[in-house]
Design an enzyme around this catalytic site. Structure first.
Site, PDB file in Angstrom:
ATOM      1  N   ALA A  62      26.715 -10.038  21.131  1.00 29.42           N
ATOM      2  CA  ALA A  62      28.145 -10.086  22.167  1.00 29.42           C
ATOM      3  C   ALA A  62      27.835 -12.009  21.876  1.00 29.42           C
ATOM      4  O   ALA A  62      26.746 -12.958  22.171  1.00 29.42           O
ATOM      5  CB  ALA A  62      28.221 -10.113  23.493  1.00 29.42           C
ATOM      6  N   GLY A 102      25.505  -5.845  20.345  1.00 33.22           N
ATOM      7  CA  GLY A 102      26.167  -5.655  20.458  1.00 33.22           C
ATOM      8  C   GLY A 102      26.459  -5.152  18.581  1.00 33.22           C
ATOM      9  O   GLY A 102      27.399  -3.693  18.407  1.00 33.22           O
ATOM     10  N   GLU A 105      24.770  -1.948  17.710  1.00 33.67           N
ATOM     11  CA  GLU A 105      25.783  -0.733  18.350  1.00 33.67           C
ATOM     12  C   GLU A 105      26.785  -0.427  17.670  1.00 33.67           C
ATOM     13  O   GLU A 105      26.735   1.118  17.551  1.00 33.67           O
ATOM     14  CB  GLU A 105      26.121  -1.700  19.785  1.00 33.67           C
ATOM     15  CG  GLU A 105      24.630  -1.172  20.442  1.00 33.67           C
ATOM     16  CD  GLU A 105      24.906  -2.096  21.934  1.00 33.67           C
ATOM     17  OE1 GLU A 105      25.640  -2.771  22.486  1.00 33.67           O
ATOM     18  OE2 GLU A 105      24.726  -1.156  23.033  1.00 33.67           O
ATOM     19  N   GLU A 125      18.812  -7.699  22.788  1.00 34.58           N
ATOM     20  CA  GLU A 125      19.600  -8.218  24.970  1.00 34.58           C
ATOM     21  C   GLU A 125      18.103  -8.103  26.175  1.00 34.58           C
ATOM     22  O   GLU A 125      18.435  -9.081  27.425  1.00 34.58           O
ATOM     23  CB  GLU A 125      20.431  -6.664  25.175  1.00 34.58           C
ATOM     24  CG  GLU A 125      22.040  -6.064  24.564  1.00 34.58           C
ATOM     25  CD  GLU A 125      21.648  -5.898  23.182  1.00 34.58           C
ATOM     26  OE1 GLU A 125      20.690  -5.798  22.446  1.00 34.58           O
ATOM     27  OE2 GLU A 125      22.819  -5.385  22.174  1.00 34.58           O
TER      28      GLU A 125
END
Ligand SMILES: CCCCCC/C=C/CC(=O)SCCNC(=O)CCNC(=O)[C@H](O)C(C)(C)COP(=O)(O)OP(=O)(O)OC[C@H]1O[C@@H](n2cnc3c(N)ncnc32)[C@H](O)[C@@H]1OP(=O)(O)O
Length: 727
Positions: A62, A102, A105, A125
């Site tokens: 992100a 992300g 993910e 993160e």
């Protein structure tokens, strides 16, 4: 590609002015991903899907800036990952370059993952104060097991493709075109069952001793976190995966993510991420920057002096693959230094081998030891790392100036000495620069780069480039006593010692600062570094020792408060860990376990009696405020004098060189969170109580910022009328 739906051009953000692109999610990318998936699902001609990045990079996750924007993003990815996973058509991730946060993910939603051999993956993160909030804490343990998932998620470390393959994170590693390999695999998968590849449907692999394992792991995670919240919440999310069905685990993950997202720690860590990148773009008050200067290539370097610092610097250069000559004053010192360097390099080589890398240091073309200055004739850059003594440094620089080729750069590793004075004995002051390494130099990331009055922009650019090659964080600062780091440290340590005079014990002060998040408090740090180092410097400054004028008051110098406590300890041979006694006692000389020392307690009370100081109880708040606010106050003076070009510089120095807790963002960021009016009010209060301590008098710049309405940190520098460098 007939039957395949290939997504590329989705994750693209061009950065810098280069042709490279770094890819991170925006809302538009998420929307495109969702739309594409739905189209692929609905289109009967599409039989399989490959997800890839563009320009050889999968995704950096992100956009971190988005987490602090009012329209917070980050929660929208989970449903898309589920959408990928639910697809009836096989979805293969083609991982090239990086797949982080992300980005990784997304790949966990895919049914298969292929990685390029040079790809790196990770869930970083935690390093920005968050947890993988797109169901990653629930899918990763199901894929690679709890121990490996815990390690990856709570440390945020990047892993190589080969490690990913060993862990089962990817199904295949390829050396050729990853997208083509993914398409070939996707073709083979058409029509095959996918149920067993949907991670949300799989159980978390059991451990025979899961409960005991988790209890022990939590202790380790908390110890390493040192007050940072994110690693523990990452742990809680993974624990939920071991205890609850997937959907409940996802709910827990979301709840924990929201706690972190709104915490001050996430803001501080994200600030630190960008601060580190901001200092790479250095500027000086005269306008020099990367735009005006190009670094010169360093094909061969030399290090003079193989003491603790020199050994670490040589090791860093060898690791950076820069051929290096290590010089000592005679054969005896050279042999001792050589042995120490070889030991360090062997240890580094072993560590690197574990990560699949090699370190070549037994080759004389890579590393040479010498006692004769003549070998320095062909080097491009010299780093002098001898004893902190101006006369000695000047003698060496004068010699270097005569021997080294005219274009060679001359660096001095000093923690406080005047760069201009050192440069003055050379015929090339424009090529002289301070490079302040931190001990151990092959481990610590910080490199303070100090330009003098005559240092050229090219020299600064070359030193900054060298920092980068050595994988260090270079911070360009101006020339003043102690530069940025030590200059801010002086008032902090001074307050800590004053607190002992007034009634605290070393362990009280250390505890408060360690609870705040410092790796070690000022007294433990001083014992580690050696009390004799500061003693020597104070003797050189005429503050103590034989040059002190007879009749000088014990507790005053130049009309201001002075504490002779550290000098008195040194006079008793208490130099810290090296002598087994300092502010604490140790099991033996060279011991590392600090124990409160009853001798110190009675010594302090006798001292107070001698000087008629009434012992008083000092609470934690006062300890913290007096130590930290004087350090911050000095920071405002440094900014006002143009010694550093922004508060981020000070913060990066403190996080990377002085053990400042990163989750508090650095001293100046911390000041902005406490509020400048609060800091000013406290400094005014303490300054009234201690009028003979100038370091407690609020900086004019701090006062100005408060008068201007306490503007946000990003705006501070715009309130400054630039002044020229102090020296
Ligand atoms: C729409 C919402 C989707 C929500 C998804 C759900 C939530 C997911 C959580 C996350 O994904 S959090 C982000 C996780 N990713 C990271 O933490 C990666 C951070 N970046 C890096 O580690 C490094 O930048 C890198 C990717 C390894 C590249 O390193 P390199 O040394 O090559 O370049 P840098 O100088 O570090 O970066 C260049 C440039 O790019 C900026 N930048 C990098 N990553 C991000 C990012 N994720 N967000 C915003 N900006 C990023 C960096 O600041 C540099 O910018 P500059 O202006 O050139 O200084």
């Amino acid at each position: 590609i007939q039957n395949l739906f290939i997504w590329n051009r989705l994750f693209l953000l061009v950065f810098c002015n280069s042709t490279e692109s770094l890819i991170y999610f925006s809302l538009a990318v998420l929307q495109a991903l969702e739309d594409g998936l739905k189209r692929a699902d609905a289109d009967p001609s599409v039989k399989a899907v490959t997800i890839c990045g563009e320009n050889g990079k999968f995704s950096a996750g992100a956009d971190i800036r988005g987490f602090s924007s009012p329209n917070k993003q980050g929660l929208g990815l989970g449903p898309i990952v589920s959408l990928i996973e639910r697809s009836e058509k096989p979805v293969v991730a083609a991982i090239e370059g990086i797949a982080l946060g992300g980005g990784l993910e997304v790949t966990l939603g895919c049914h298969y993952r292929i990685a390029h051999v040079q790809a790196r993956m990770g869930l970083p993160e935690v390093t920005i104060g968050l947890l993988p909030g797109a169901e990653g804490t629930q899918r990763l343990p199901r894929l690679i097991g709890v121990p490996a998932a815990l390690d990856i998620i709570t440390t945020g470390r990047h892993i190589s493709a080969s490690e990913a393959l060993k862990l089962g994170l990817v199904d295949e590693v390829v050396e050729e075109n990853t997208v083509e390999a993914a398409i070939r695999l996707a073709n083979r998968l058409i029509g095959q069952p996918l149920g067993h590849r949907r991670l949300s449907l799989k159980p978390v692999p059991k451990l025979p001793n899961m409960e005991a394992f988790l209890t022990e792991a939590l202790v380790k995670v908390k110890k390493r976190a040192q007050g940072c919240l994110a690693p523990e919440l990452c742990f809680q999310a993974i624990k939920a995966a071991t205890e609850q069905p997937f959907a409940d685990g996802v709910r827990k993950e979301r709840e924990l993510f929201n706690i972190l997202l709104t915490s001050g720690q996430a803001k501080a860590l994200q600030y630190a991420f960008f601060a580190e990148r901001a200092v790479e773009k250095w500027t000086t008050p005269s306008g020099a920057s990367w735009k005006t200067a190009s670094p010169q290539p360093i094909r061969k370097a030399a290090v003079i002096g193989l003491g603790t610092m020199g050994r670490g610097i040589v090791t860093s250069l060898v690791k950076a693959k820069i051929p290096v000559v290590a010089l000592e004053q005679d054969l005896e010192y050279l042999n001792t230094g050589r042995k120490a360097v070889m030991l360090l390099l062997e240890r580094e080589a072993m560590k690197m081998e574990q990560g699949g890398q090699t370190l070549d240091f037994n080759n004389p073309a890579r590393l040479q030891f010498a006692v004769d200055f003549d070998v320095l004739r062909d080097v491009d850059l010299v780093i002098e790392a001898v004893f902190e003594n101006m006369a000695l440094k000047k003698e060496i620089f004068n010699k270097l100036s005569r021997i080294c080729k005219p274009e060679a750069f001359l660096c001095t590793n000093t923690s406080a000495l005047n760069i201009d004075e050192i440069a003055s004995v050379t015929s090339r002051p424009q090529q002289v620069i301070g490079t302040h390494f931190f001990s151990p130099a092959h481990v610590m990331r910080l490199l303070e780069i100090i330009y003098g009055r005559h240092t050229s922009p090219t020299t600064i650019a070359t030193a900054m480039q060298l920092a980068k090659v050595m994988k260090k964080v270079g911070v360009v600062v101006g020339n003043c006593f102690g530069f940025v780091g030590n200059r801010m440290m002086f008032p902090y340590v001074q307050q800590a010692v004053f607190l002992l005079e007034e009634g605290s014990r070393p362990e009280d002060v250390d505890q408060v600062l360690e609870d705040f998040g410092f790796k070690i408090g000022p007294f433990r740090m001083s014992d580690l570094a050696g009390l004799d180092v500061g003693w020597r410097s104070r003797k050189d400054q005429g503050l103590t020792g034989p040059t002190l004028a007879p009749g000088t008051s014990a507790r005053q110098r130049h009309g201001y408060r002075y504490s002779p406590l550290p000098d008195l300890l040194c006079e008793k041979g208490r130099f810290g860990q090296k002598t087994g006694k300092g502010w604490y006692q140790y099991e033996k000389a060279g011991g590392r376990t600090a124990k409160p020392d009853p001798w110190i307690h009675s010594f302090l009370s006798e001292y107070r009696d001698t000087h008629q100081i009434k012992t008083r109880f000092i609470d934690q708040e006062e300890i913290l405020e007096r130590c930290l606010f004087t350090l911050i106050n000095e920071g405002f003076d440094i900014l006002a004098e143009g010694i550093a070009s922004g508060p981020e510089h000070l913060d990066v120095v403190y996080i990377n060189g002085y053990g400042w807790p990163k989750h508090r963002g650095g001293p100046m960021f911390y000041a902005s969170t406490v509020g400048l009016p609060n800091i000013l009010a406290k400094l005014q209060k303490y300054s009234e109580i201690h009028p003979d301590v100038p370091q407690l008098r609020p900086s004019a710049f701090l006062k100005k910022l408060v008068a201007m309405g306490n503007p946000p940190l990003n705006d501070w520098m715009s309130y400054l009328h630039r002044q020229s460098n102090k020296l």
